[in-house]
Motif scaffolding. Structure first.
Motif, PDB file in Angstrom:
ATOM      1  N   TYR A  11      19.460 -71.919  -0.665  1.00  0.00           N
ATOM      2  CA  TYR A  11      20.925 -72.907  -0.633  1.00  0.00           C
ATOM      3  C   TYR A  11      21.022 -74.182  -1.663  1.00  0.00           C
ATOM      4  O   TYR A  11      19.935 -74.519  -1.651  1.00  0.00           O
ATOM      5  CB  TYR A  11      21.535 -72.924   0.499  1.00  0.00           C
ATOM      6  N   LYS A  12      22.261 -74.315  -2.021  1.00  0.00           N
ATOM      7  CA  LYS A  12      22.468 -75.470  -2.601  1.00  0.00           C
ATOM      8  C   LYS A  12      23.544 -76.295  -2.046  1.00  0.00           C
ATOM      9  O   LYS A  12      24.448 -75.200  -1.326  1.00  0.00           O
ATOM     10  CB  LYS A  12      22.905 -75.360  -4.104  1.00  0.00           C
ATOM     11  N   THR A  13      23.680 -77.345  -1.811  1.00  0.00           N
ATOM     12  CA  THR A  13      24.672 -78.178  -0.901  1.00  0.00           C
ATOM     13  C   THR A  13      24.969 -79.464  -1.318  1.00  0.00           C
ATOM     14  O   THR A  13      24.070 -79.967  -2.006  1.00  0.00           O
ATOM     15  CB  THR A  13      24.389 -78.009   0.577  1.00  0.00           C
ATOM     16  N   GLN A  14      26.089 -79.865  -1.110  1.00  0.00           N
ATOM     17  CA  GLN A  14      26.393 -81.333  -1.182  1.00  0.00           C
ATOM     18  C   GLN A  14      26.662 -81.909   0.081  1.00  0.00           C
ATOM     19  O   GLN A  14      27.640 -81.709   0.685  1.00  0.00           O
ATOM     20  CB  GLN A  14      27.441 -81.617  -2.248  1.00  0.00           C
ATOM     21  N   VAL A  15      26.016 -82.750   0.759  1.00  0.00           N
ATOM     22  CA  VAL A  15      26.099 -83.381   2.068  1.00  0.00           C
ATOM     23  C   VAL A  15      26.565 -84.795   1.848  1.00  0.00           C
ATOM     24  O   VAL A  15      26.131 -85.828   1.006  1.00  0.00           O
ATOM     25  CB  VAL A  15      24.665 -83.664   2.530  1.00  0.00           C
ATOM     26  N   LYS A  16      27.986 -84.861   2.410  1.00  0.00           N
ATOM     27  CA  LYS A  16      28.626 -86.136   2.565  1.00  0.00           C
ATOM     28  C   LYS A  16      28.525 -86.894   3.894  1.00  0.00           C
ATOM     29  O   LYS A  16      28.825 -86.452   4.866  1.00  0.00           O
ATOM     30  CB  LYS A  16      30.140 -86.113   2.111  1.00  0.00           C
ATOM     31  N   LEU A  17      27.739 -88.190   3.839  1.00  0.00           N
ATOM     32  CA  LEU A  17      27.635 -89.007   4.783  1.00  0.00           C
ATOM     33  C   LEU A  17      28.508 -90.245   4.818  1.00  0.00           C
ATOM     34  O   LEU A  17      28.682 -90.911   3.691  1.00  0.00           O
ATOM     35  CB  LEU A  17      26.304 -89.423   4.988  1.00  0.00           C
ATOM     36  N   SER A  18      29.138 -90.440   6.133  1.00  0.00           N
ATOM     37  CA  SER A  18      29.961 -91.730   6.025  1.00  0.00           C
ATOM     38  C   SER A  18      29.988 -92.318   7.405  1.00  0.00           C
ATOM     39  O   SER A  18      29.574 -91.393   8.537  1.00  0.00           O
ATOM     40  CB  SER A  18      31.378 -91.072   5.678  1.00  0.00           C
ATOM     41  N   GLY A  19      30.605 -93.478   7.822  1.00  0.00           N
ATOM     42  CA  GLY A  19      30.687 -93.962   9.043  1.00  0.00           C
ATOM     43  C   GLY A  19      30.825 -95.410   8.867  1.00  0.00           C
ATOM     44  O   GLY A  19      30.855 -96.086   7.947  1.00  0.00           O
ATOM     45  N   ASN A  50       5.976 -70.167   0.095  1.00  0.00           N
ATOM     46  CA  ASN A  50       5.806 -70.295  -1.396  1.00  0.00           C
ATOM     47  C   ASN A  50       6.849 -70.523  -1.959  1.00  0.00           C
ATOM     48  O   ASN A  50       7.013 -71.322  -3.041  1.00  0.00           O
ATOM     49  CB  ASN A  50       4.697 -68.972  -2.048  1.00  0.00           C
ATOM     50  N   ILE A  51       7.927 -69.661  -1.835  1.00  0.00           N
ATOM     51  CA  ILE A  51       9.314 -70.094  -2.357  1.00  0.00           C
ATOM     52  C   ILE A  51       9.820 -71.402  -1.987  1.00  0.00           C
ATOM     53  O   ILE A  51      10.463 -71.884  -2.796  1.00  0.00           O
ATOM     54  CB  ILE A  51      10.322 -68.761  -1.813  1.00  0.00           C
ATOM     55  N   SER A  52       9.700 -72.104  -0.797  1.00  0.00           N
ATOM     56  CA  SER A  52       9.958 -73.068  -0.247  1.00  0.00           C
ATOM     57  C   SER A  52       9.507 -73.997  -1.209  1.00  0.00           C
ATOM     58  O   SER A  52      10.086 -75.206  -1.452  1.00  0.00           O
ATOM     59  CB  SER A  52       9.869 -73.196   1.152  1.00  0.00           C
ATOM     60  N   TYR A  53       8.195 -74.063  -1.592  1.00  0.00           N
ATOM     61  CA  TYR A  53       7.312 -75.008  -2.089  1.00  0.00           C
ATOM     62  C   TYR A  53       7.881 -74.925  -3.620  1.00  0.00           C
ATOM     63  O   TYR A  53       8.179 -76.200  -4.134  1.00  0.00           O
ATOM     64  CB  TYR A  53       5.680 -74.334  -2.273  1.00  0.00           C
ATOM     65  N   ASN A  54       8.351 -73.901  -4.021  1.00  0.00           N
ATOM     66  CA  ASN A  54       8.812 -74.105  -5.622  1.00  0.00           C
ATOM     67  C   ASN A  54      10.411 -74.387  -5.757  1.00  0.00           C
ATOM     68  O   ASN A  54      10.748 -75.041  -6.861  1.00  0.00           O
ATOM     69  CB  ASN A  54       8.602 -72.556  -6.161  1.00  0.00           C
ATOM     70  N   PHE A  55      11.040 -74.110  -4.790  1.00  0.00           N
ATOM     71  CA  PHE A  55      12.355 -74.413  -4.490  1.00  0.00           C
ATOM     72  C   PHE A  55      12.601 -75.382  -3.969  1.00  0.00           C
ATOM     73  O   PHE A  55      12.846 -76.690  -4.158  1.00  0.00           O
ATOM     74  CB  PHE A  55      13.218 -73.314  -3.862  1.00  0.00           C
ATOM     75  N   ALA A  56      12.689 -75.659  -2.509  1.00  0.00           N
ATOM     76  CA  ALA A  56      12.638 -76.778  -1.471  1.00  0.00           C
ATOM     77  C   ALA A  56      12.673 -76.140  -0.132  1.00  0.00           C
ATOM     78  O   ALA A  56      12.947 -75.139   0.149  1.00  0.00           O
ATOM     79  CB  ALA A  56      14.047 -77.603  -1.660  1.00  0.00           C
ATOM     80  N   GLY A  57      12.031 -76.838   0.843  1.00  0.00           N
ATOM     81  CA  GLY A  57      11.830 -76.405   2.133  1.00  0.00           C
ATOM     82  C   GLY A  57      12.969 -76.511   3.005  1.00  0.00           C
ATOM     83  O   GLY A  57      14.138 -77.036   2.406  1.00  0.00           O
ATOM     84  N   ASN A  85      18.755 -79.079  -2.618  1.00  0.00           N
ATOM     85  CA  ASN A  85      18.617 -77.606  -2.463  1.00  0.00           C
ATOM     86  C   ASN A  85      17.631 -77.341  -1.340  1.00  0.00           C
ATOM     87  O   ASN A  85      17.076 -78.233  -0.809  1.00  0.00           O
ATOM     88  CB  ASN A  85      17.697 -77.182  -3.698  1.00  0.00           C
ATOM     89  N   GLY A  86      17.701 -76.347  -0.666  1.00  0.00           N
ATOM     90  CA  GLY A  86      16.850 -75.987   0.853  1.00  0.00           C
ATOM     91  C   GLY A  86      16.690 -74.542   0.823  1.00  0.00           C
ATOM     92  O   GLY A  86      17.292 -73.626   0.034  1.00  0.00           O
ATOM     93  N   THR A  87      15.827 -74.262   1.799  1.00  0.00           N
ATOM     94  CA  THR A  87      15.410 -72.713   2.003  1.00  0.00           C
ATOM     95  C   THR A  87      15.576 -72.687   3.839  1.00  0.00           C
ATOM     96  O   THR A  87      15.325 -73.372   4.303  1.00  0.00           O
ATOM     97  CB  THR A  87      13.935 -72.594   1.705  1.00  0.00           C
ATOM     98  N   ASP A  88      16.059 -71.374   3.898  1.00  0.00           N
ATOM     99  CA  ASP A  88      16.211 -71.072   5.417  1.00  0.00           C
ATOM    100  C   ASP A  88      17.197 -71.666   6.559  1.00  0.00           C
ATOM    101  O   ASP A  88      17.988 -71.146   6.997  1.00  0.00           O
ATOM    102  CB  ASP A  88      14.835 -71.065   5.961  1.00  0.00           C
ATOM    103  N   GLY A  89      17.248 -73.079   6.282  1.00  0.00           N
ATOM    104  CA  GLY A  89      18.282 -73.836   7.270  1.00  0.00           C
ATOM    105  C   GLY A  89      18.427 -75.219   6.817  1.00  0.00           C
ATOM    106  O   GLY A  89      17.731 -75.959   5.915  1.00  0.00           O
ATOM    107  N   LEU A  90      19.415 -75.992   7.189  1.00  0.00           N
ATOM    108  CA  LEU A  90      19.843 -77.318   7.121  1.00  0.00           C
ATOM    109  C   LEU A  90      20.189 -77.912   8.557  1.00  0.00           C
ATOM    110  O   LEU A  90      20.986 -77.227   9.440  1.00  0.00           O
ATOM    111  CB  LEU A  90      21.016 -77.295   6.247  1.00  0.00           C
ATOM    112  N   SER A  91      19.280 -79.017   8.942  1.00  0.00           N
ATOM    113  CA  SER A  91      19.689 -79.478  10.070  1.00  0.00           C
ATOM    114  C   SER A  91      19.958 -81.003  10.078  1.00  0.00           C
ATOM    115  O   SER A  91      19.539 -81.791   9.034  1.00  0.00           O
ATOM    116  CB  SER A  91      18.421 -79.460  10.982  1.00  0.00           C
TER     117      SER A  91
END
Length: 457
Positions: free
Chosen positions: A126-134, A56-63, A221-227
């Protein structure tokens, strides 16, 4: 007269028989397995409730977020032969798609974590800024049977995906070469990903002759983990965050990691030899949506809370039968040594107290954590049983000795739960010692006597 004496003798034998008491203790232990299994179900139900709250928290925030991509998609012209209805065939133009994965993919992300509480349950967000490059390497069109003239660069696009689009906090854009393009949700079945985003790539027309660099920033934004998904011929990931108990999981573990009390950092360097995806292919947009292949190419971090109280409570409950058996055997030997009989109903009450220990442990662990809950539940149970035994035996020293034995049992179970890797070894050695002690104290008991007499030990 003899008829009346015979029932009295049977009653007296049932009351005084050591063998009958042992049979009763065994049957009572089996009966107590029923409430023990009910407590296991209760623990599972509470754990499920916690997962529902986290969802429910993930649904309101982000999974939990999984970053997929990018993939370069270039439509091209082709033709097929189709029957014209007269027994002949005609050439019909069709449009197909060329899919290219990055030659080199670099990812950098820093996590800013927080804990959201909802009732008695908590979730890590968590909050994060993901930088992709290549870069996308030159396409090997010859291997695919395509010529550069067939490409339709005006329709080319780059697609990527995040698991929960609700977590995006800014509109993402993608830089290709020297040009920047806004990303939008993918339309229809054009994307290589379900729930994907795409940006136009009109400057991809020369991909047969030169590589195409790219870069992108995602505010998430996300909850629990980042992959992340392993897509590059070389995939490099740098990940850090202010969380002290990360769990690195997935297909690949970090090449280097550093975990401190309140932060962590990790680096992955993954080569395409282990990738379940080809570097380039044509036609099928469903290649990247294969769930099994995605699982085989996913890696990252989980941000779980330091202690899973329900898991530890479940492990403690699995030892309930052992504690009950050892307690009943110790109590039975106490009867024989003190020559004071304890009624069978009192065994039932003591068994009930040991079962209630686990409900106390479960309820208190939700409020104050497993370690303190175990201490509170153990002290309460040992105190209750000790007071009860003292009143039954009228012998404080015997009651306090039994309290010490019971404390050793609960302490033994707690140590086994904490050891994890050495739990089997510690448990086996401890059980061996316990059996040896029971053998020592039982060797002088006259089992043939129908009373509670015992020779000096």
């Amino acid at each position: 007269m003899e008829t009346q004496e015979k029932p009295n003798q049977i009653t007296a034998w049932l009351r005084e028989s050591v063998s009958f008491k042992l049979v009763f203790i065994g049957m009572l232990t089996l009966v107590l397995l029923i409430p023990s299994s009910m407590i296991s179900s209760l623990i599972a139900e509470r754990a499920t409730r916690r997962e529902e709250v986290i969802s429910n928290i993930s649904y309101n925030f982000a999974g939990k977020q999984l970053i997929k991509g990018p993939v370069l998609v270039i439509p091209y012209k082709d033709h097929i032969e189709v029957p014209d209805g007269t027994g002949k065939t005609r050439i019909q133009p069709v449009e197909r798609k060329l899919f290219l994965l990055p030659e080199q993919l670099s990812v950098k992300a820093g996590l800013s974590t927080d804990v959201i509480h909802k009732g008695m349950f908590s979730a890590v967000v968590y909050k994060t800024q993901v930088k992709l490059s290549g870069n996308f390497a030159k396409a090997n069109l010859q291997n695919l049977g395509i010529t550069a003239d067939q490409l339709l660069p005006a329709k080319a696009f780059v697609t990527f995906s995040v698991s929960d689009l609700k977590g995006l906090k800014t509109n993402p854009s993608l830089t290709l070469g020297s040009q920047t393009f806004a990303a939008a949700p993918s339309a229809g079945n054009e994307s290589a990903f379900s729930n994907g985003l795409q940006a136009p790539a009109p400057n991809a027309g020369d991909i047969a002759n030169t590589s195409l660099p790219f870069s992108c920033k995602l505010d998430l934004n996300g909850t629990d983990g980042l992959s992340f998904l392993q897509l590059g011929k070389t995939t490099d990931v740098e990940l850090s965050g202010n969380w002290g108990t990360p769990n690195f999981d997935g297909r690949f573990l970090p090449d280097t990691r550093q975990v401190k009390d309140k932060n962590f950092s990790a680096r992955w360097h993954v080569l395409y030899y282990n990738s379940p995806f080809p570097q380039q292919w044509i036609d099928s947009a469903s290649v990247m949506n294969n769930v099994a292949k995605q699982a085989d190419a996913t890696f990252g971090v989980n941000l779980r809370l330091p202690v899973d109280d329900y898991q530890e409570t479940t492990r403690a409950n699995k030892y309930a039968v052992l504690v009950i058996v050892l307690t009943f055997v110790s109590l039975f030997l106490t009867e024989l040594i003190t020559k004071r009989r304890i009624h069978s109903f009192n065994y039932v009450l003591i068994g009930a107290a040991m079962i209630i220990f686990y409900t106390l442990l479960l309820s208190f662990s939700e409020q104050i954590g497993f370690n303190w809950a175990y201490l509170v539940a153990a002290l309460a149970t040992v105190s209750l049983i000790t007071t009860f035994i003292a009143s039954l035996l009228k012998n404080r020293s015997a009651a306090f000795s039994f309290a010490g034995i019971l404390s050793v049992f609960y302490g033994f179970i707690y140590i086994i739960i904490q050891l994890e890797d050495f739990a089997l070894l510690a448990g086996s050695v401890a059980l061996f010692v316990i059996v040896a002690v029971l053998m020592y104290f039982s060797r002088k008991i006259n089992w043939d006597r129908a009373d509670y007499s015992v020779e000096a030990v």
